[in-house]
Scaffold this active site. Structure first.
Site, PDB file in Angstrom:
ATOM      1  N   CYS A 101      40.555   8.485 -52.318  1.00  0.00           N
ATOM      2  CA  CYS A 101      39.958   9.757 -51.893  1.00  0.00           C
ATOM      3  C   CYS A 101      40.386  10.887 -52.817  1.00  0.00           C
ATOM      4  CB  CYS A 101      40.351  10.055 -50.447  1.00  0.00           C
ATOM      5  SG  CYS A 101      39.638  11.566 -49.766  1.00  0.00           S
ATOM      6  N   CYS A 198      42.104   7.606 -41.999  1.00  0.00           N
ATOM      7  CA  CYS A 198      41.367   8.525 -41.136  1.00  0.00           C
ATOM      8  C   CYS A 198      40.116   7.890 -40.554  1.00  0.00           C
ATOM      9  CB  CYS A 198      41.004   9.788 -41.907  1.00  0.00           C
ATOM     10  SG  CYS A 198      39.799   9.557 -43.243  1.00  0.00           S
TER      11      CYS A 198
END
Length: 368
Positions: A101, A198
């Site tokens: 990410c 997440c």
């Protein structure tokens, strides 16, 4: 300087934005909407990309007194991070989605858009330190708070990205950041840190992968085999539910002859075989890294008393010798490491300075 503050909704990014504004920068806050369905992402203490995090970030921006926007990057995130996570596990590798990410979203897509919009830099709440080296290049070093140091997941950043990045918290212990947030009136001062992945709502990675991959994966079933004897000890429902070094959840009915626990030693996606054995067979002496990314100039090789590598986000440092080739790096570990899996990142340090990183493609165990 015009600065874009990436605000996750947590205490760290809020204080980083506040410090940037206090330093006189023209700061604009932005929250990244990364989920196509925010309700499917982790919430509360476990989240960093949900609707409630967006609201927390907006309130923090209001307190700081800076403009605030939400950028929808859910499609890019799904393709570059979530799909990559599934593909890597299906191939028998163990990825780090937070590192991916940072590489592809926060310091590629976001930074590229920020520069295109006329911003000079992106500021985040990551714990790392930036310094100007003797050669004029920007160096990234470990954070002062070793327990919160995040230089490992930032080891994918190149020189151009580092020149347009600000990490205001790198010299501050986490406890002081929380105290500062409270003094500034930021309601996230006591918000727990985010943990785990997440986009896996309940924290069950294997269950999430089983739901997403299921019978689509070519390795959805196979044998669990004793690596020393070749004995079939059981069956599994998918190699994507296992990672090298795993001990729990093997569901092997036959105990080992020595009575000691077994660990996953190897994963063979094509045959669907998971090989298990004793912990000492997990010791790795060499590894091969591919697709290297260097934070500065490309080194010719690294062999000195301060050279170490880190193999997990919060793992130990291992003394090492690093040979750099045209298509990768070869790392000799002077201190054996345990449970290292292809797909993980090897991040190279010289003292506290981050030299660069590579993706582990293969490992060589310590001879039995």
């Amino acid at each position: 300087m015009r600065v874009l503050a990436a605000m996750s909704g947590g205490v760290d990014s809020a204080v980083a934005a506040a410090r940037a504004a206090e330093a006189g920068h023209d700061v604009t806050g932005v929250h990244l909407a990364l989920s196509r369905n925010p309700a499917s992402y982790r919430t509360g203490a476990r989240g960093c990309c949900t609707i409630e995090d967006s609201n927390d970030a907006r309130r923090a921006a209001d307190v700081i007194g800076i403009p605030f926007y939400v950028w929808d990057m859910s499609d890019r995130f799904h393709e570059d991070v979530v799909e990559d996570f599934m593909d890597e596990y299906a191939a028998g590798r163990t990825p780090n989605p937070c590192l991916r990410c940072n590489e592809r979203i926060k310091f590629a897509a976001v930074l590229d858009r920020a520069l295109a919009l006329g911003f000079d830099a992106v500021v985040t709440g990551h714990y790392a330190q930036l310094r100007e080296g003797a050669d004029g290049l920007v160096e990234m070093h470990r954070a002062a708070d070793g327990g919160k140091d995040q230089s490992y997941v930032l080891g994918v950043l190149d020189q151009d990205q580092l020149r347009h990045s600000l990490f205001p918290l790198g010299d501050t212990p986490k406890a002081q950041v929380r105290e500062e947030a409270a003094r500034r009136g930021l309601l996230v001062a006591d918000k727990p840190d985010s943990h785990d992945i997440c986009f896996v709502a309940d924290g069950d990675n294997a269950g999430w992968l089983r739901e997403k991959l299921g019978d689509r994966a070519p390795n959805h079933g196979g044998d669990i085999v004793d690596d020393a004897t070749g004995e079939v000890l059981g069956r599994h429902g998918g190699t994507y539910g296992y990672t090298i070094g795993q001990r729990k959840g093997l569901r092997i009915g036959t105990p080992a002859a020595d009575g000691k626990p077994r660990f996953v030693l190897d994963i063979e996606p094509v045959s669907g075989t998971v090989r298990v054995g004793p912990r000492d067979r997990l010791a790795v002496a060499h590894l091969r890294g591919v697709r290297p990314r260097w934070c500065g100039t490309v080194p010719t090789g690294l062999d000195g008393p301060g050279v170490t590598v880190q193999l997990r986000a919060h793992g130990d440092e291992h003394r090492a010798r690093v040979a750099v080739g045209p298509d990768g790096v070869d790392v000799e570990l002077l201190d054996p490491a345990y449970g290292i899996a292809p797909g993980q990142a090897v991040v190279v340090y010289d003292g506290t300075r981050v030299v660069g990183s590579a993706t582990i493609a293969a490992t060589q165990r310590v001879p039995a």
